[in-house]
Design a protein around this motif. Structure first.
Motif, short mmCIF file in Angstrom:
data_model
loop_
_atom_site.label_atom_id
_atom_site.label_comp_id
_atom_site.label_asym_id
_atom_site.label_seq_id
_atom_site.Cartn_x
_atom_site.Cartn_y
_atom_site.Cartn_z
N TYR A 1 81.87 34.66 57.26
CA TYR A 1 80.84 34.03 56.46
C TYR A 1 81.13 32.54 56.32
CZ TYR A 1 79.44 38.75 55.08
OH TYR A 1 79.02 40.05 55.09
N SER B 1 81.03 26.12 42.71
CA SER B 1 79.85 26.68 43.37
C SER B 1 80.16 26.92 44.84
CB SER B 1 78.66 25.72 43.24
OG SER B 1 77.51 26.24 43.90
N LYS C 1 73.15 32.88 55.96
CA LYS C 1 72.20 33.62 55.14
C LYS C 1 71.76 34.94 55.79
CE LYS C 1 72.11 30.50 51.94
NZ LYS C 1 72.73 30.76 50.62
N ASN D 1 73.30 38.15 54.49
CA ASN D 1 73.02 38.55 53.12
C ASN D 1 74.18 38.28 52.18
OD1 ASN D 1 70.43 39.63 53.80
ND2 ASN D 1 71.44 41.47 54.60
N ALA D 2 74.85 37.16 52.36
CA ALA D 2 75.93 36.75 51.47
C ALA D 2 75.34 35.98 50.29
CB ALA D 2 76.94 35.88 52.22
N ASP D 3 75.63 36.43 49.09
CA ASP D 3 75.10 35.79 47.89
C ASP D 3 75.96 34.61 47.48
OD1 ASP D 3 73.05 37.68 47.68
OD2 ASP D 3 74.36 39.07 46.57
N ASP D 4 75.32 33.49 47.13
CA ASP D 4 76.04 32.34 46.61
C ASP D 4 76.71 32.70 45.29
OD1 ASP D 4 75.10 30.94 48.77
OD2 ASP D 4 73.47 29.98 47.69
N GLU D 5 77.81 32.00 44.98
CA GLU D 5 78.57 32.31 43.78
C GLU D 5 78.75 31.04 42.95
OE1 GLU D 5 82.20 34.03 45.07
OE2 GLU D 5 81.28 35.86 45.84
#
Length: 222
Positions: free
Chosen positions: A173, A198, A204, A207-211
């Motif tokens: 990722y 952040s 994208k 399907n990796a979610d931002d943290e």
């Protein structure tokens, strides 16, 4: 093909066994080392191989240090599962550069590293990534400081089939990370800080979610 979340480019939570030699000559410094494990896999100590490391640095003026390093050695331990017996045939190559500069109340740090792992389980014969960071700190008034940091990690693309005929995707990722902090030294041996981090994933399609993290932290020496 499902990409891996991450691999440790450098694992520093242990003491490697080996020998090193350091030299410091006016504005030039250097290191040579032979270790039983590699920088990303401490379990490689049991494969009967050795990693060689060389680093050359310059200190041209007061407050400035810069240089480059190179490491090469077998990275697979004999206890690793699902690998062929000849673990010494698969090498890890790492190269990097670093930069440090301080003046007045300011400090700057930066490193960039590229690492390649040879493996029999991808068509290309190896996987690699590039990672790095840039960081600053400003001691604005007595007891208070502001700091910031930018990180990135970028994986190379590999074929989605063992025959090399499929499409290519990154094997991890890709992400950027931004961090800001305000700190205050409570006592000589400890300080507190408010920290915001952040992490923005660039892949994208995986399907990796931002943290995003906001934290109040305390640090003390005993």
């Amino acid at each position: 093909m499902k990409a891996a979340h991450s691999v440790p480019p450098a694992y520093d939570a242990c003491w490697p066994t080996g020998a090193s030699l350091h030299g410091d000559f006016d504005w030039v410094e250097g290191d040579i080392a032979i270790l039983q494990n590699t920088i990303s896999n401490p379990k490689a100590y049991d494969n009967s191989g050795y990693e060689g490391i060389i680093k050359l640095g310059l200190k041209p003026i007061q407050g400035l240090r810069t240089g480059a390093s190179f490491a090469y050695g077998p990275w697979i331990g004999t206890a690793e599962e699902n690998f062929p017996d000849k673990v010494l045939s698969y090498m890890q190559t790492a190269s990097g550069i670093y930069f440090e500069y301080s003046f007045g109340h300011w400090q700057f740090f930066s490193e960039v590293m590229e690492i390649e792992w040879e493996t029999p389980y991808v068509y290309e014969g190896s996987v690699s990534l590039m990672t790095g960071y840039g960081e600053f700190r400003w001691n604005m008034i007595p007891g208070w400081y502001i700091g910031g940091r930018f990180d990135f990690m970028q994986y190379d693309k590999i074929s989605t089939t063992n025959a090399g005929s499929g499409t290519k995707e990154t094997w991890g990722y890709d992400f950027n990370r931004v961090e800001m902090a305000v700190g205050y030294r409570i006592i000589r041996e400890g300080y507190m800080r408010i920290n915001y981090q952040s992490t923005l994933f660039r892949s994208k399609e995986k399907n990796a979610d931002d943290e995003n993290i906001l934290a109040l932290q305390f640090f003390f020496n005993f």
